[in-house]
Design a protein around this motif. Structure first.
Motif, mmCIF file in Angstrom:
data_model
loop_
_atom_site.group_PDB
_atom_site.id
_atom_site.type_symbol
_atom_site.label_atom_id
_atom_site.label_comp_id
_atom_site.label_asym_id
_atom_site.label_seq_id
_atom_site.Cartn_x
_atom_site.Cartn_y
_atom_site.Cartn_z
ATOM 1 N N ILE A 186 1.049 -1.179 0.100
ATOM 2 C CA ILE A 186 0.170 0.051 -0.068
ATOM 3 C C ILE A 186 0.925 1.307 -0.039
ATOM 4 N N ASP A 187 2.129 1.134 0.140
ATOM 5 C CA ASP A 187 2.735 2.306 0.335
ATOM 6 C C ASP A 187 3.217 2.777 -1.067
ATOM 7 N N SER A 188 3.578 4.254 -1.371
ATOM 8 C CA SER A 188 4.047 4.705 -2.478
ATOM 9 C C SER A 188 4.582 6.020 -2.239
ATOM 10 N N PRO A 189 5.303 6.682 -3.133
ATOM 11 C CA PRO A 189 6.096 7.927 -2.712
ATOM 12 C C PRO A 189 5.207 8.876 -2.388
ATOM 13 N N GLU A 190 3.800 9.070 -2.854
ATOM 14 C CA GLU A 190 2.946 10.078 -2.367
ATOM 15 C C GLU A 190 2.422 10.271 -1.113
ATOM 16 N N VAL A 191 2.426 8.804 -0.563
ATOM 17 C CA VAL A 191 2.087 8.519 0.782
ATOM 18 C C VAL A 191 2.781 9.311 1.927
ATOM 19 N N ASP A 192 2.236 9.972 2.773
ATOM 20 C CA ASP A 192 2.935 10.579 3.936
ATOM 21 C C ASP A 192 2.923 9.605 5.135
ATOM 22 N N ALA A 193 2.038 8.695 5.256
ATOM 23 C CA ALA A 193 1.971 7.999 6.348
ATOM 24 C C ALA A 193 1.178 6.879 6.218
ATOM 25 N N LEU A 194 1.468 5.811 7.142
ATOM 26 C CA LEU A 194 0.627 4.521 6.863
ATOM 27 C C LEU A 194 -0.328 4.258 8.069
ATOM 28 N N VAL A 195 -1.458 3.603 7.926
ATOM 29 C CA VAL A 195 -2.156 3.451 9.071
ATOM 30 C C VAL A 195 -2.591 2.052 9.209
ATOM 31 N N GLN A 196 -2.581 1.447 10.234
ATOM 32 C CA GLN A 196 -3.052 0.090 10.529
ATOM 33 C C GLN A 196 -4.233 0.121 11.405
ATOM 34 N N VAL A 197 -5.604 -0.183 10.937
ATOM 35 C CA VAL A 197 -6.674 -0.151 11.807
ATOM 36 C C VAL A 197 -6.999 -1.742 11.805
ATOM 37 N N GLY A 198 -7.871 -1.985 12.879
ATOM 38 C CA GLY A 198 -8.029 -3.425 13.477
ATOM 39 C C GLY A 198 -7.522 -3.737 14.751
ATOM 40 N N THR A 199 -8.065 -3.505 15.994
ATOM 41 C CA THR A 199 -7.458 -3.954 16.914
ATOM 42 C C THR A 199 -6.944 -5.071 17.518
ATOM 43 N N ASN A 200 -7.579 -6.097 16.662
ATOM 44 C CA ASN A 200 -6.941 -7.565 16.708
ATOM 45 C C ASN A 200 -5.956 -7.986 15.809
ATOM 46 N N LEU A 201 -5.519 -7.045 15.133
ATOM 47 C CA LEU A 201 -4.354 -7.325 14.154
ATOM 48 C C LEU A 201 -3.181 -6.956 14.682
ATOM 49 N N ALA A 202 -2.401 -7.820 14.629
ATOM 50 C CA ALA A 202 -0.879 -7.597 15.854
ATOM 51 C C ALA A 202 0.316 -7.041 14.972
ATOM 52 N N GLY A 203 -0.070 -5.790 14.620
ATOM 53 C CA GLY A 203 0.751 -5.038 13.668
ATOM 54 C C GLY A 203 1.768 -4.102 14.533
ATOM 55 N N ALA A 204 1.491 -4.067 16.036
ATOM 56 C CA ALA A 204 2.590 -2.783 16.625
ATOM 57 C C ALA A 204 4.025 -2.919 16.379
ATOM 58 N N ARG A 205 4.633 -3.991 16.213
ATOM 59 C CA ARG A 205 6.067 -4.236 16.024
ATOM 60 C C ARG A 205 6.317 -3.814 14.731
ATOM 61 N N VAL A 206 5.556 -4.592 13.707
ATOM 62 C CA VAL A 206 5.825 -4.298 12.405
ATOM 63 C C VAL A 206 5.493 -2.768 11.932
ATOM 64 N N CYS A 207 4.725 -2.276 12.306
ATOM 65 C CA CYS A 207 4.564 -0.671 12.154
ATOM 66 C C CYS A 207 5.704 -0.036 12.633
ATOM 67 N N ALA A 208 6.137 -0.132 13.731
ATOM 68 C CA ALA A 208 7.323 0.387 14.117
ATOM 69 C C ALA A 208 8.530 0.163 13.313
ATOM 70 N N GLU A 209 8.972 -1.017 12.921
ATOM 71 C CA GLU A 209 9.741 -1.546 12.042
ATOM 72 C C GLU A 209 9.644 -0.843 10.624
ATOM 73 N N ALA A 210 8.543 -0.656 10.018
ATOM 74 C CA ALA A 210 8.173 -0.262 8.915
ATOM 75 C C ALA A 210 8.636 1.457 8.783
ATOM 76 N N GLU A 211 8.300 1.770 9.927
ATOM 77 C CA GLU A 211 8.985 3.370 9.726
ATOM 78 C C GLU A 211 10.368 3.573 9.725
#
Length: 249
Positions: A186-211
């Motif tokens: 979902i990322d592209s050069p025009e994207v300023d930020a990514l968002v993960q919705v869904g409280t049961n989706l275990a993305g906290a560590r992945v999102c921190a890494e993605a930054e």
């Protein structure tokens, strides 16, 4: 009469309302815990049945019916604010719908209520992000609600991917490798930020890494909700390793 502070939550006790099938909010929220702040779970009873486009609204109705009961339960712990750990309810009906939900719960509970949608907005605003890419675990109807809310809130949704998880439990079974691949899609050069919705989706560590490897903020609903609850209570402690919003704002 002097009221003694809670031994562990002497700075802030936060209630967190989640669906009974949710196994992700509690560990991800606890990972943000700072000294003197504690999180306390109230559960909304829902079934483990499969979710489809046909019965998706029934799933939402079941969650809606149990929110106030779970909130009343956790309030007995003497919490001073409440996080709504149910993502879809926080986006349903656009800005008007979420404002009505927040007002109704705050009137009932007499404590501030943190919606995941509003926490995400606060996190994005902290970085000045306008063009966003969004990952959800939802069916198309749920994705429409998320997109509509974020658009009404002033963000341009450049890309949105829903994983169409087939049951509440299936959301927590999505592996970090799958979340990582989806964020890259979902990322592209025009994207300023990514968002993960869904409280049961275990993305906290992945999102921190993605930054680090995408070079832009990646806002994750559970960690940003804990951040918003603390900041709303005047607690400014920084937390390392769980995303830039917790490290920088």
């Amino acid at each position: 009469m002097t009221v003694k502070p809670d031994a562990l939550g002497h700075r802030l006790k936060v209630g967190v309302v989640v669906p009974s099938t949710n196994t992700t909010v509690q560990p991800e929220t606890d990972s943000v815990r700072v000294e003197g702040v504690t999180y306390h779970i109230g559960r909304i009873p829902i079934s483990q049945k499969k979710i489809s486009t046909d019965n998706f609204l029934d799933h939402v109705a079941a969650m809606r019916a149990g929110i106030e009961v779970a909130a009343d339960q956790v309030l007995t712990a003497g919490v001073q604010s409440l996080i709504m750990g149910v993502a879809l309810e926080c986006f349903w009906g656009g800005l008007k719908g979420s404002a009505e939900l927040q007002a109704r719960l705050e009137e009932r509970l007499k404590v501030p209520v943190i919606l995941g949608s509003e926490a995400i907005r606060a996190g994005l605003n902290a970085f000045g992000a306008k063009k966003i890419a969004v990952l959800t675990p939802h069916m198309p109807k749920g994705d429409d609600e998320v997109r509509n809310w974020l658009t009404e809130a002033g963000f341009e949704v450049v890309a949105l991917e829903g994983l169409k998880c087939e049951s509440p439990l299936a959301i927590a079974q999505v592996q970090e490798s799958e979340i990582r691949a989806a964020l890259m899609r979902i990322d592209s050069p025009e994207v300023d930020a990514l968002v993960q919705v869904g409280t049961n989706l275990a993305g906290a560590r992945v999102c921190a890494e993605a930054e680090r490897w995408l070079g832009k903020p990646a806002i994750q609903i559970n960690t940003v909700s804990a951040w918003h609850a603390m900041r709303s209570a005047g607690i400014t402690d920084r937390v390392a390793g769980l995303g830039r919003v917790l490290e920088e704002h």
